[in-house]
Design a protein around this motif. Structure first.
Motif, PDB file in Angstrom:
ATOM      1  N   GLU A  55       0.821  -1.200   0.000  1.00  0.00           N
ATOM      2  CA  GLU A  55       0.000   0.000   0.000  1.00  0.00           C
ATOM      3  C   GLU A  55       0.865   1.263   0.000  1.00  0.00           C
ATOM      4  OE1 GLU A  55      -3.623  -0.182   2.444  1.00  0.00           O
ATOM      5  OE2 GLU A  55      -3.186   1.904   2.975  1.00  0.00           O
ATOM      6  N   CYS A  56       0.368   2.253  -0.702  1.00  0.00           N
ATOM      7  CA  CYS A  56       1.161   3.470  -0.923  1.00  0.00           C
ATOM      8  C   CYS A  56       0.200   4.605  -1.233  1.00  0.00           C
ATOM      9  CB  CYS A  56       2.078   3.170  -2.124  1.00  0.00           C
ATOM     10  SG  CYS A  56       2.838   4.591  -2.880  1.00  0.00           S
ATOM     11  N   MET A  57       0.233   5.654  -0.433  1.00  0.00           N
ATOM     12  CA  MET A  57      -0.649   6.792  -0.708  1.00  0.00           C
ATOM     13  C   MET A  57      -0.119   7.541  -1.937  1.00  0.00           C
ATOM     14  SD  MET A  57      -3.019   6.404   1.413  1.00  0.00           S
ATOM     15  CE  MET A  57      -3.985   7.917   1.185  1.00  0.00           C
ATOM     16  N   VAL A  58      -1.031   7.842  -2.841  1.00  0.00           N
ATOM     17  CA  VAL A  58      -0.618   8.492  -4.099  1.00  0.00           C
ATOM     18  C   VAL A  58      -1.408   9.780  -4.309  1.00  0.00           C
ATOM     19  CG1 VAL A  58       0.094   6.336  -5.206  1.00  0.00           C
ATOM     20  CG2 VAL A  58      -2.280   7.114  -5.458  1.00  0.00           C
ATOM     21  N   PRO A  59      -0.829  10.715  -5.040  1.00  0.00           N
ATOM     22  CA  PRO A  59      -1.574  11.929  -5.376  1.00  0.00           C
ATOM     23  C   PRO A  59      -2.717  11.568  -6.308  1.00  0.00           C
ATOM     24  CG  PRO A  59       0.500  11.880  -6.580  1.00  0.00           C
ATOM     25  CD  PRO A  59       0.506  10.698  -5.668  1.00  0.00           C
ATOM     26  N   HIS A  60      -3.726  12.385  -6.316  1.00  0.00           N
ATOM     27  CA  HIS A  60      -4.899  12.077  -7.131  1.00  0.00           C
ATOM     28  C   HIS A  60      -5.320  13.326  -7.903  1.00  0.00           C
ATOM     29  CE1 HIS A  60      -9.249  10.285  -7.317  1.00  0.00           C
ATOM     30  NE2 HIS A  60      -8.645  10.303  -8.480  1.00  0.00           N
ATOM     31  N   TRP A  61      -4.656  13.506  -9.011  1.00  0.00           N
ATOM     32  CA  TRP A  61      -4.982  14.641  -9.865  1.00  0.00           C
ATOM     33  C   TRP A  61      -5.897  14.160 -10.989  1.00  0.00           C
ATOM     34  CZ3 TRP A  61      -3.891  15.816 -15.105  1.00  0.00           C
ATOM     35  CH2 TRP A  61      -4.158  17.147 -15.475  1.00  0.00           C
ATOM     36  N   VAL A  62      -6.895  14.974 -11.306  1.00  0.00           N
ATOM     37  CA  VAL A  62      -7.770  14.625 -12.434  1.00  0.00           C
ATOM     38  C   VAL A  62      -7.772  15.782 -13.441  1.00  0.00           C
ATOM     39  CG1 VAL A  62      -9.273  13.047 -11.152  1.00  0.00           C
ATOM     40  CG2 VAL A  62      -9.817  15.493 -11.209  1.00  0.00           C
ATOM     41  N   ARG A  63      -7.826  15.395 -14.687  1.00  0.00           N
ATOM     42  CA  ARG A  63      -7.846  16.414 -15.755  1.00  0.00           C
ATOM     43  C   ARG A  63      -9.181  17.140 -15.761  1.00  0.00           C
ATOM     44  NH1 ARG A  63      -4.346  17.361 -19.563  1.00  0.00           N
ATOM     45  NH2 ARG A  63      -3.231  15.506 -18.853  1.00  0.00           N
ATOM     46  N   GLY A  64     -10.248  16.394 -15.507  1.00  0.00           N
ATOM     47  CA  GLY A  64     -11.545  17.011 -15.256  1.00  0.00           C
ATOM     48  C   GLY A  64     -12.324  17.456 -16.479  1.00  0.00           C
ATOM     49  N   GLY A  65     -11.747  17.362 -17.642  1.00  0.00           N
ATOM     50  CA  GLY A  65     -12.477  17.786 -18.848  1.00  0.00           C
ATOM     51  C   GLY A  65     -11.543  17.839 -20.037  1.00  0.00           C
ATOM     52  N   LYS A  66     -12.067  18.303 -21.126  1.00  0.00           N
ATOM     53  CA  LYS A  66     -11.285  18.349 -22.370  1.00  0.00           C
ATOM     54  C   LYS A  66     -10.574  19.706 -22.447  1.00  0.00           C
ATOM     55  CE  LYS A  66     -10.715  17.305 -27.017  1.00  0.00           C
ATOM     56  NZ  LYS A  66      -9.245  17.293 -26.916  1.00  0.00           N
ATOM     57  N   ASP A  67      -9.247  19.672 -22.455  1.00  0.00           N
ATOM     58  CA  ASP A  67      -8.460  20.899 -22.559  1.00  0.00           C
ATOM     59  C   ASP A  67      -8.677  21.532 -23.939  1.00  0.00           C
ATOM     60  OD1 ASP A  67      -7.269  20.190 -20.063  1.00  0.00           O
ATOM     61  OD2 ASP A  67      -5.931  18.833 -21.145  1.00  0.00           O
ATOM     62  N   LYS A  68      -8.693  22.845 -23.953  1.00  0.00           N
ATOM     63  CA  LYS A  68      -8.973  23.542 -25.211  1.00  0.00           C
ATOM     64  C   LYS A  68      -8.288  24.914 -25.185  1.00  0.00           C
ATOM     65  CE  LYS A  68     -12.956  25.042 -27.726  1.00  0.00           C
ATOM     66  NZ  LYS A  68     -14.392  25.327 -27.676  1.00  0.00           N
ATOM     67  N   ALA A  69      -7.782  25.313 -26.320  1.00  0.00           N
ATOM     68  CA  ALA A  69      -7.167  26.649 -26.378  1.00  0.00           C
ATOM     69  C   ALA A  69      -7.253  27.196 -27.794  1.00  0.00           C
ATOM     70  CB  ALA A  69      -5.716  26.582 -25.936  1.00  0.00           C
ATOM     71  N   SER A  70      -7.120  28.500 -27.881  1.00  0.00           N
ATOM     72  CA  SER A  70      -7.074  29.144 -29.192  1.00  0.00           C
ATOM     73  C   SER A  70      -6.324  30.455 -29.051  1.00  0.00           C
ATOM     74  CB  SER A  70      -8.498  29.404 -29.708  1.00  0.00           C
ATOM     75  OG  SER A  70      -9.186  30.233 -28.793  1.00  0.00           O
ATOM     76  N   PHE A  71      -5.969  31.029 -30.176  1.00  0.00           N
ATOM     77  CA  PHE A  71      -5.376  32.364 -30.114  1.00  0.00           C
ATOM     78  C   PHE A  71      -6.081  33.259 -31.130  1.00  0.00           C
ATOM     79  CE2 PHE A  71      -2.710  32.348 -33.947  1.00  0.00           C
ATOM     80  CZ  PHE A  71      -2.555  30.977 -34.190  1.00  0.00           C
ATOM     81  N   ILE A  72      -6.066  34.521 -30.805  1.00  0.00           N
ATOM     82  CA  ILE A  72      -6.840  35.497 -31.576  1.00  0.00           C
ATOM     83  C   ILE A  72      -5.909  36.657 -31.934  1.00  0.00           C
ATOM     84  CG2 ILE A  72      -8.822  37.094 -31.486  1.00  0.00           C
ATOM     85  CD1 ILE A  72      -9.564  35.036 -28.965  1.00  0.00           C
ATOM     86  N   TYR A  73      -5.991  37.121 -33.166  1.00  0.00           N
ATOM     87  CA  TYR A  73      -5.195  38.277 -33.562  1.00  0.00           C
ATOM     88  C   TYR A  73      -5.927  39.022 -34.675  1.00  0.00           C
ATOM     89  CZ  TYR A  73      -3.726  35.289 -37.450  1.00  0.00           C
ATOM     90  OH  TYR A  73      -3.716  34.472 -38.540  1.00  0.00           O
ATOM     91  N   THR A  74      -5.424  40.169 -34.991  1.00  0.00           N
ATOM     92  CA  THR A  74      -6.058  40.991 -36.013  1.00  0.00           C
ATOM     93  C   THR A  74      -5.225  40.936 -37.294  1.00  0.00           C
ATOM     94  OG1 THR A  74      -6.752  42.462 -34.248  1.00  0.00           O
ATOM     95  CG2 THR A  74      -6.962  43.300 -36.498  1.00  0.00           C
ATOM     96  N   ALA A  75      -5.896  40.623 -38.387  1.00  0.00           N
ATOM     97  CA  ALA A  75      -5.216  40.603 -39.687  1.00  0.00           C
ATOM     98  C   ALA A  75      -6.134  41.244 -40.712  1.00  0.00           C
ATOM     99  CB  ALA A  75      -4.874  39.164 -40.083  1.00  0.00           C
ATOM    100  N   GLY A  76      -5.600  42.215 -41.414  1.00  0.00           N
ATOM    101  CA  GLY A  76      -6.395  42.922 -42.429  1.00  0.00           C
ATOM    102  C   GLY A  76      -7.648  43.544 -41.835  1.00  0.00           C
ATOM    103  N   GLY A  77      -7.537  44.056 -40.604  1.00  0.00           N
ATOM    104  CA  GLY A  77      -8.671  44.712 -39.961  1.00  0.00           C
ATOM    105  C   GLY A  77      -9.696  43.767 -39.363  1.00  0.00           C
ATOM    106  N   LYS A  78      -9.468  42.432 -39.569  1.00  0.00           N
ATOM    107  CA  LYS A  78     -10.452  41.462 -39.052  1.00  0.00           C
ATOM    108  C   LYS A  78      -9.841  40.630 -37.927  1.00  0.00           C
ATOM    109  CE  LYS A  78     -11.789  39.187 -42.763  1.00  0.00           C
ATOM    110  NZ  LYS A  78     -12.568  38.328 -43.675  1.00  0.00           N
ATOM    111  N   GLN A  79     -10.691  40.203 -36.998  1.00  0.00           N
ATOM    112  CA  GLN A  79     -10.229  39.304 -35.944  1.00  0.00           C
ATOM    113  C   GLN A  79     -10.158  37.874 -36.463  1.00  0.00           C
ATOM    114  OE1 GLN A  79     -11.980  39.053 -32.129  1.00  0.00           O
ATOM    115  NE2 GLN A  79     -10.489  40.496 -31.323  1.00  0.00           N
TER     116      GLN A  79
END
Lengths: 458, 458
Positions: free
Chosen positions: B84-108
Motif C-alpha cells: 500500500e502506498c498513498m498516491v496523489p490524485h490529480w484529475v484532468r476534469g475535462g477536455k483541454d482547449k485553447a485558441s489564439f486570436i489576432y487581427t489581420a487585415g482589420g479582421k479578428q
C-alpha cells in the motif's frame, strides 16, 4: 587527449597527419549543422509524399530523378549528372488478391489472405490459380516431398529466426525462399508459391521483394503472405486440414527501359581525379513510399552534401553524391556506375552506402584495401554520435560493384537493425515510420567518415 | 577466450569466481528464451489496449494493479505482494482547449491550439482564461520583463536543443519551464502559462507532464502546446502581432488516495535476506496508453522473471520484480518502497530500473557502491545484445530512493534515446510505437545484469 589515446593504441597509424582535436571540432561542426538542418526532413517529405513509390521504369521513378537532381543542386552540388542506365521494367499490373478455402463442420469456409506478388514474378491473370496448398519448412522438405507437389501451391513457411540479434542474419538465412522458391517448386510441377513474409513484425502486411526465375524451369506466380494470415494457415494445417489456395496476381516483365543514376559532384581541390562516392538508391517498391528503403539513404546523401556546404568544407578529393537508379529488382544502378567508371578510366578511392534504414547508427562495415585497424582507431571521433566501430564487410548492393570492378574500398552504414524488417518492402514503409533525428545522426557519422577518408586516406 | 580477455584487462577483478564462458552460455539461454517469448507482447498489448491510461488514483490504475499482480503470478513469481502506498490524485476534469486570436487585415482571426493541461495544475474552469500572450525564451527574460507580465498568459518558448545527441540532455535543460514555470510567472501576476512541449517531434501532439507550484505563490493554470502550433505562434509573434490566448482546462488535485506497488518475489536460495530489485512504473499519464512510459519497463520486468523461470534459474539472492505505483506526478511509489524497506530492516543489494523506453538498449548507468570498472569488465558478455557499457550515474526516479535511504547500488537501462520524446507524455505513446524486439533486447540485457550481480556481487 583524443590524439594521445589514438597514438597509444595504434602507434602504427602515425602518419604525416594524424586525426586529432581539430577533427573532433570539425565533426562537431558537421553534426551541429546536420542536426539542425531543416531541408533534410523536407526532402524526405517530398520524396515520400510528393514523389511516392518509384519502382525502376515507373512514372514515379522519372519524377524521382527530376526531384533528386533538383535536391542535389539545391544542396549545393557543383554540378549534377544524369547517368543513363538501362533498368528492368516490372509492373504489378493489378491488385493482388488471395484467399484460402477449407471444410469445417461440413461447410466450405473461405477467408482472405493478405498477399503481395513478388517483384519480377509472372501473374496468374484474371483467371487466377486455385489449388491445394502444400506447406514446407525448407528446400530439403520440398525435395523429400517432391512427388506431392505437382499441381499444388507450395507454401514456404520458414519463420524469421527470432534469436538472431541482428535481423539481417535472419533475412540472409531465409531470403533464398523468396528469391528462388518459385523455380524450386516449379521444377516439381507446382502451379504457384506463397512465401511467408521476410519479417517478424506484429502486423499482417505482406513484404514483397524480388525473385529470380532459374533458367529452363517454367515461371510460376509467386506471392508473399502476411504473418498474421500465416498464423491462421499454420493453425489450420497443424489441425490436419486440407487447404485450397486461390491467387490472383498480374505481374509482368516489360522490356528494359531507360533510367538514370543521379550524381551530384563536389570537385576536389587537391586530387580532383580521385573520386569518393556516397549514395543510396532512389528506386523503391511500388507499394509504399520507400521512406526507409531507401529514402533514408537518399536523403542522408543529400544531407551530407548540404552539411559540407554549410560548414564551408571543400574536399581534397572529388565527391560523388549518388542516387542510384535501380537496386530493388536488378541492382543495375550500381553496376552501371562501376562499369562507366571503369570505361572512363576513373580512379575511385572509396565508396560508402546507406541502405539499411535511417535508424540510430551503430557502426560501419568496411572492406579492403581500407585498414580496419586504422578506422577503428578513429572510434573516439564517432563515439559521441553513436557509431561504435568498424567491422569487416563489404558495402551494399550499389557500391559493391565498384569494389568488384575497380578494387575500390567500400563501406556501409550499419544502423540499429531491429525495425528494418518491420517495414521492408511492405506498405508501411512510409515517412511516419522514420525518425528524422536517427536519420540525421546516420548522416553525421557518414559525413565524418567521408571527411576522415578525404583527409587521411585509407 | 572471454575469460582470458577479462583477466588481462582487469587483473584486479579476480575473485573467488569470475565470469567466464559458462556465463556467456547462460546469458545466451536467457536471450533465446526472452526473444522467443510470446507473453511479452501479449502483456504489453493487455496493459496498453485493455487497461489503457492509468494515472495514479484513477480507475485505470486500479485495473492495472490487478492486471500486474496476475501477470507476475503467471510469469512464475513465488508470491505477489501489494504494498500500500498513498498516491496523489490529480484529475484532468475535462477536455483541454485553447485558441489564439489576432487581427489581420482589420479582421479578428481565431485559430485553435493543441494543448494539454500540465499534470497537477489547477484548471481555468468553464469560464476560461483570456489574456494577451507574452512570449519569453528564458527565466532571465521573464525576470527582465517582469513589469509586462501582469494579467497576461506567459508563453515559455524554449526549443529542445537539437544539437544534443542524447535527448535526455535537452529534456534536462528545458523541463524546469514545465516544472516551475507557472509559479515563476504567477509571481509577476501572470494569469496562466503556456509551455512549449518538451519534444522535438515532427507532429503537433502536446506533451503533458507534472508541474509543482511553489509555496505561497498563487496557483495558475498551465498547459503544454504542440510544436506545430508553436511554429504558428512564433511566426505571428515574429511579425510583431499581438496575440490573445484563450484557455480552458479543468484540472483538480483531489485528496491523496490509496495505490499499491505490485511486487513479485523470487526467493533467494543462498542469501534470501538480501534483495535485488528490478522494476518499472505502472502508472502512466491519462491521455495515452503509457506504452513507452512505462509499459515497456513494466513488461520488461515481467519478461525477466519469465526468462529466469523458463531457463530454470534460481537466484541466490531474493529478487523483487516491482511495478511501482506512482512515478509520473509524485514519485510516491519508489519512495514508499524504500521507506518500507528501511522500516522493515531489509538489506537491499542492488536495484535496476527501466524507465527510458523500450528502445534498442545501448548501456546502463550505474552508481556506487557498485564498481564501474568491474561492470565494464563484463562488456563482452553484453556486446552481442547491444549494450556497449556502463557509465556513472544513478538509477531512475523509482530506485534512487533506495540509494538515498539505504545506500543501495542503483542502475538504469539506457536505451537509444532518439525517439523517447516523440511520444513522452503525449497521446501517441501507444503500443504501435513500441518495437517488441527492441523491448525484449532491453529485457535480455537487464536479465544479464541481474544474473551477474546475483552471481558475482557488486
Amino acid at each position: 587527449m583524443k590524439k594521445l589515446v589514438l597514438l597509444l593504441c595504434f602507434p602504427a597509424a602515425v602518419m604525416a597527419r594524424t586525426p586529432g582535436n581539430d577533427d573532433s571540432v570539425f565533426i562537431r561542426k558537421i553534426a551541429n549543422s546536420a542536426l539542425t538542418e531543416r531541408s533534410t526532413y523536407q526532402n524526405l517529405y517530398n520524396l515520400t509524399k510528393k514523389v511516392g513509390g518509384r519502382l525502376a521504369g515507373s512514372p514515379g521513378m522519372v519524377k524521382a530523378e527530376l526531384w533528386g537532381a533538383d535536391a542535389l543542386k539545391a544542396a549545393g552540388a557543383d554540378k549534377v549528372i544524369l547517368q543513363e542506365c538501362m533498368v528492368p521494367h516490372w509492373v504489378r499490373g493489378g491488385k493482388d488478391k488471395a484467399s484460402f478455402i477449407y471444410t469445417a463442420g461440413g461447410k466450405q469456409v473461405s477467408a482472405p489472405v493478405n498477399v503481395l506478388a513478388l517483384g519480377n514474378s509472372v501473374g496468374t491473370g484474371a483467371k487466377g490459380v486455385k489449388a491445394e496448398l502444400i506447406r514446407v519448412h525448407s528446400f530439403d522438405e520440398l525435395d523429400a516431398r517432391k512427388n506431392e507437389v505437382k499441381g499444388k501451391i507450395v507454401l514456404y513457411d520458414v519463420p524469421f529466426e527470432e534469436t538472431f540479434v541482428q535481423t539481417f542474419e535472419a533475412y540472409g538465412k531465409n531470403v533464398i525462399y523468396r528469391a528462388i522458391g518459385a523455380s524450386r517448386a516449379a521444377k516439381y510441377g507446382a502451379v504457384a508459391v506463397w512465401v511467408r513474409s521476410m519479417s517478424h513484425s506484429v502486423d499482417n502486411n505482406p513484404h514483397t521483394g524480388s525473385l529470380r526465375y532459374l533458367d529452363s524451369i517454367p515461371q510460376i506466380p509467386a506471392a508473399a503472405v502476411g504473418l498474421r494470415d500465416m498464423e491462421k494457415l499454420d493453425s489450420l494445417l497443424d489441425q490436419g486440414k486440407t487447404l485450397t489456395g486461390e491467387l490472383y496476381t498480374y505481374g509482368k516483365m516489360l522490356p528494359d527501359t531507360i533510367g538514370h543514376n543521379v550524381i551530384g559532384e563536389l570537385k576536389g581541390t587537391e586530387h580532383p581525379e580521385q573520386i569518393i562516392t556516397v549514395g543510396g538508391h532512389l528506386d523503391s517498391w511500388d507499394v509504399n513510399e520507400g521512406a526507409t528503403d531507401d529514402g533514408a539513404g537518399v536523403v542522408q546523401t543529400i544531407a551530407i552534401l548540404k552539411a559540407f556546404k554549410e560548414t564551408g568544407y571543400r574536399p581534397k578529393h572529388t565527391i560523388h553524391f549518388v542516387l542510384f537508379a535501380n537496386e530493388e529488382n536488378g541492382t543495375r544502378g550500381g553496376k552501371k556506375y562501376a562499369e562507366a567508371a571503369k570505361a572512363a578510366g576513373e580512379q575511385h578511392l572509396f565508396a560508402l552506402e546507406s541502405d539499411a534504414g535511417g535508424f540510430a547508427p551503430r557502426g560501419f562495415t568496411l572492406g579492403a584495401p581500407a585498414s580496419l585497424d586504422k578506422f577503428n582507431s578513429y572510434k573516439p571521433l564517432f563515439a559521441p554520435y553513436g557509431v561504435e566501430g568498424f567491422t569487416a564487410g563489404g558495402g551494399g548492393a550499389d557500391v559493391d560493384p565498384l569494389h568488384a570492378v575497380l578494387g575500390t574500398a567500400v563501406s556501409e552504414l550499419r544502423p540499429d537493425s531491429q525495425r528494418y524488417f518491420d517495414v521492408h518492402h511492405a506498405a508501411n514503409d512510409v515517412l511516419e515510420n522514420v525518425n528524422i533525428r536517427e536519420l540525421k545522426l546516420g548522416a553525421v557519422n557518414m559525413a565524418a567518415l567521408l571527411y576522415l577518408v578525404d583527409q587521411y586516406g585509407l
